[in-house]
Design a protein around this motif. Structure first.
Motif, PDB file in Angstrom:
ATOM      1  N   ALA A  62     -71.439 -20.027 -35.138  1.00 40.97           N
ATOM      2  CA  ALA A  62     -72.654 -20.739 -34.762  1.00 40.97           C
ATOM      3  C   ALA A  62     -73.871 -20.175 -35.490  1.00 40.97           C
ATOM      4  CB  ALA A  62     -72.856 -20.655 -33.252  1.00 40.97           C
ATOM      5  N   ARG A  63     -74.820 -21.084 -35.790  1.00 37.08           N
ATOM      6  CA  ARG A  63     -76.046 -20.703 -36.474  1.00 37.08           C
ATOM      7  C   ARG A  63     -77.235 -20.993 -35.557  1.00 37.08           C
ATOM      8  NH1 ARG A  63     -75.932 -24.161 -41.748  1.00 37.08           N
ATOM      9  NH2 ARG A  63     -75.310 -25.727 -40.205  1.00 37.08           N
ATOM     10  N   GLU A  64     -78.129 -20.033 -35.449  1.00 38.22           N
ATOM     11  CA  GLU A  64     -79.286 -20.195 -34.560  1.00 38.22           C
ATOM     12  C   GLU A  64     -80.134 -21.389 -34.995  1.00 38.22           C
ATOM     13  OE1 GLU A  64     -81.492 -16.709 -33.236  1.00 38.22           O
ATOM     14  OE2 GLU A  64     -80.012 -15.476 -34.316  1.00 38.22           O
ATOM     15  N   GLY A  65     -80.462 -22.241 -34.043  1.00 38.60           N
ATOM     16  CA  GLY A  65     -81.280 -23.411 -34.304  1.00 38.60           C
ATOM     17  C   GLY A  65     -80.548 -24.556 -34.938  1.00 38.60           C
ATOM     18  N   ARG A  66     -79.262 -24.379 -35.264  1.00 36.78           N
ATOM     19  CA  ARG A  66     -78.483 -25.421 -35.931  1.00 36.78           C
ATOM     20  C   ARG A  66     -77.258 -25.844 -35.119  1.00 36.78           C
ATOM     21  NH1 ARG A  66     -79.270 -25.784 -41.507  1.00 36.78           N
ATOM     22  NH2 ARG A  66     -81.439 -25.291 -41.996  1.00 36.78           N
ATOM     23  N   SER A  67     -76.767 -24.959 -34.270  1.00 34.09           N
ATOM     24  CA  SER A  67     -75.505 -25.220 -33.572  1.00 34.09           C
ATOM     25  C   SER A  67     -75.754 -25.657 -32.137  1.00 34.09           C
ATOM     26  CB  SER A  67     -74.620 -23.968 -33.583  1.00 34.09           C
ATOM     27  OG  SER A  67     -74.257 -23.616 -34.907  1.00 34.09           O
ATOM     28  N   ASP A  68     -74.855 -26.504 -31.656  1.00 34.97           N
ATOM     29  CA  ASP A  68     -74.953 -26.943 -30.267  1.00 34.97           C
ATOM     30  C   ASP A  68     -73.943 -26.196 -29.408  1.00 34.97           C
ATOM     31  OD1 ASP A  68     -72.724 -28.124 -31.376  1.00 34.97           O
ATOM     32  OD2 ASP A  68     -73.206 -30.158 -30.768  1.00 34.97           O
ATOM     33  N   LEU A  69     -74.142 -26.296 -28.099  1.00 29.95           N
ATOM     34  CA  LEU A  69     -73.209 -25.722 -27.135  1.00 29.95           C
ATOM     35  C   LEU A  69     -72.253 -26.822 -26.714  1.00 29.95           C
ATOM     36  CD1 LEU A  69     -72.282 -23.449 -25.153  1.00 29.95           C
ATOM     37  CD2 LEU A  69     -73.943 -24.407 -23.525  1.00 29.95           C
ATOM     38  N   ASP A  70     -70.968 -26.617 -26.955  1.00 29.75           N
ATOM     39  CA  ASP A  70     -69.943 -27.609 -26.597  1.00 29.75           C
ATOM     40  C   ASP A  70     -69.159 -27.113 -25.396  1.00 29.75           C
ATOM     41  OD1 ASP A  70     -70.393 -29.480 -28.750  1.00 29.75           O
ATOM     42  OD2 ASP A  70     -69.578 -27.966 -30.085  1.00 29.75           O
ATOM     43  N   LEU A  71     -69.159 -27.892 -24.334  1.00 27.40           N
ATOM     44  CA  LEU A  71     -68.462 -27.553 -23.100  1.00 27.40           C
ATOM     45  C   LEU A  71     -67.454 -28.634 -22.750  1.00 27.40           C
ATOM     46  CD1 LEU A  71     -71.570 -26.574 -20.942  1.00 27.40           C
ATOM     47  CD2 LEU A  71     -69.874 -24.962 -21.841  1.00 27.40           C
ATOM     48  N   LEU A  72     -66.326 -28.218 -22.220  1.00 28.77           N
ATOM     49  CA  LEU A  72     -65.389 -29.140 -21.584  1.00 28.77           C
ATOM     50  C   LEU A  72     -65.245 -28.694 -20.133  1.00 28.77           C
ATOM     51  CD1 LEU A  72     -62.137 -30.753 -22.784  1.00 28.77           C
ATOM     52  CD2 LEU A  72     -62.147 -29.537 -20.602  1.00 28.77           C
ATOM     53  N   VAL A  73     -65.471 -29.620 -19.211  1.00 33.14           N
ATOM     54  CA  VAL A  73     -65.393 -29.328 -17.787  1.00 33.14           C
ATOM     55  C   VAL A  73     -64.270 -30.152 -17.180  1.00 33.14           C
ATOM     56  CG1 VAL A  73     -66.597 -29.465 -15.578  1.00 33.14           C
ATOM     57  CG2 VAL A  73     -67.841 -28.755 -17.637  1.00 33.14           C
ATOM     58  N   ALA A  74     -63.326 -29.475 -16.521  1.00 32.22           N
ATOM     59  CA  ALA A  74     -62.228 -30.137 -15.815  1.00 32.22           C
ATOM     60  C   ALA A  74     -62.558 -30.160 -14.330  1.00 32.22           C
ATOM     61  CB  ALA A  74     -60.913 -29.397 -16.060  1.00 32.22           C
ATOM     62  N   LEU A  75     -62.566 -31.348 -13.749  1.00 34.75           N
ATOM     63  CA  LEU A  75     -62.807 -31.515 -12.324  1.00 34.75           C
ATOM     64  C   LEU A  75     -61.484 -31.775 -11.610  1.00 34.75           C
ATOM     65  CD1 LEU A  75     -65.954 -33.824 -12.481  1.00 34.75           C
ATOM     66  CD2 LEU A  75     -65.873 -31.322 -12.366  1.00 34.75           C
ATOM     67  N   HIS A  76     -61.456 -31.538 -10.326  1.00 33.59           N
ATOM     68  CA  HIS A  76     -60.233 -31.786  -9.566  1.00 33.59           C
ATOM     69  C   HIS A  76     -59.890 -33.275  -9.534  1.00 33.59           C
ATOM     70  CE1 HIS A  76     -59.383 -27.748  -8.090  1.00 33.59           C
ATOM     71  NE2 HIS A  76     -60.693 -27.581  -7.897  1.00 33.59           N
TER      72      HIS A  76
END
Length: 272
Positions: A62-76
């Motif tokens: 990741a690069r500061e100011g260039r990269s995003d945060l990618d999350l995957l959330v699993a719900l019940h």
């Protein structure tokens, strides 16, 4: 297994090794990850089964100011519109608070879908190989190990032909706005490079998430299209808002790639 022991992203048995780890998160992004970990349970409460990072942050690129945060959330259970709204609020808050981020994207799925037979070689593979556990029980425990074969290629990216009409609609909706077109160039460039790579993945014999390496692997088998794919890899990192690029994707490179993909690997199993 240590990264040095891997060959083209495969372990000693020829399975795709899980990429990324919390230990690889760059120092600048550790507060971001800590904040996401702390806030997810408050947002989703008992609905939350588990959460994962994917993309450049857990890969350590990741690069500061260039990269995003990618999350995957699993719900019940399968996510509701309220769940999606909650995820957008969470992402907007993190993006506003941390200057090192260039956006937050959150994928929401029900646990049952992620472990279903239909998704075993698409979302299941994604969780098992490309996602880094952040919270809760790791669903990879219930999933098989994966090889870079034609079945995986078909089920991950064998739906490009179905996506192209939607892409054309999104381009039309963006109109003449350079700022609206720029994220489309980034998204479509990355998607086409990854599709081009998985087209040749079984012959190349491995896995990588590096766009440049993906483009070079593709180029070795399709030299006539090498320039197009190398350019797409560059635009995946440094996108412009050029309307001509988007037109070329949906009128030339995309249709050709969809046809060749179907010829080589077949079409992805239909989803409901």
């Amino acid at each position: 297994m240590a990264a040095a022991a891997l060959h083209r992203g495969l372990d000693a048995q020829g399975y795709i090794a899980r990429e990324g780890s919390l230990g690889r998160v760059p120092d600048a992004f550790r507060p971001v990850v800590a904040a996401a970990r702390g806030r997810l349970p408050a947002v989703f409460g008992a609905r939350l089964h588990s959460a994962y990072l994917y993309g450049s942050i857990p890969r350590g690129t990741a690069r500061e100011g260039r990269s995003d945060l990618d999350l995957l959330v699993a719900l019940h259970q399968e996510p509701t519109e309220a769940d999606r709204a909650d995820a957008r609020v969470l992402g907007a808050g993190l993006d506003e608070e941390f200057a090192q981020l260039d956006g937050v994207g959150t994928l929401l799925y029900g646990r049952g879908r992620l472990l279903s037979d239909l998704e075993r070689y698409d979302l299941g593979w994604f969780v098992a190989c490309l996602c880094t556990p952040l919270l809760g029980e790791d669903l990879a425990t219930y999933l098989p190990r994966y090889r870079p074969d034609s079945l995986l290629a078909r089920e991950t990216n064998g739906d490009l032909g179905l996506l192209l009409p939607r892409w054309r609609e999104r381009i039309t909706d963006a109109g003449d706005s350079h700022e609206a077109r720029r994220p489309l160039v980034r998204f479509m460039s990355r998607h086409l490079v990854r599709t081009g790579f998985t087209l040749v993945m079984p012959r190349w014999g491995g896995w990588t998430s590096d766009l440049g390496e993906m483009a070079e692997a593709f180029a070795s088998y399709y030299p006539a299209r090498a320039g197009h794919m190398r350019t797409a890899a560059l635009l995946g990192h440094e996108p412009t808002g050029d309307a001509a690029v988007l037109r070329s994707y949906v009128e030339d490179l995309g249709p050709w790639l969809a046809e060749e993909y179907a010829r080589v690997h077949g079409v992805k199993a239909p989803r409901p």
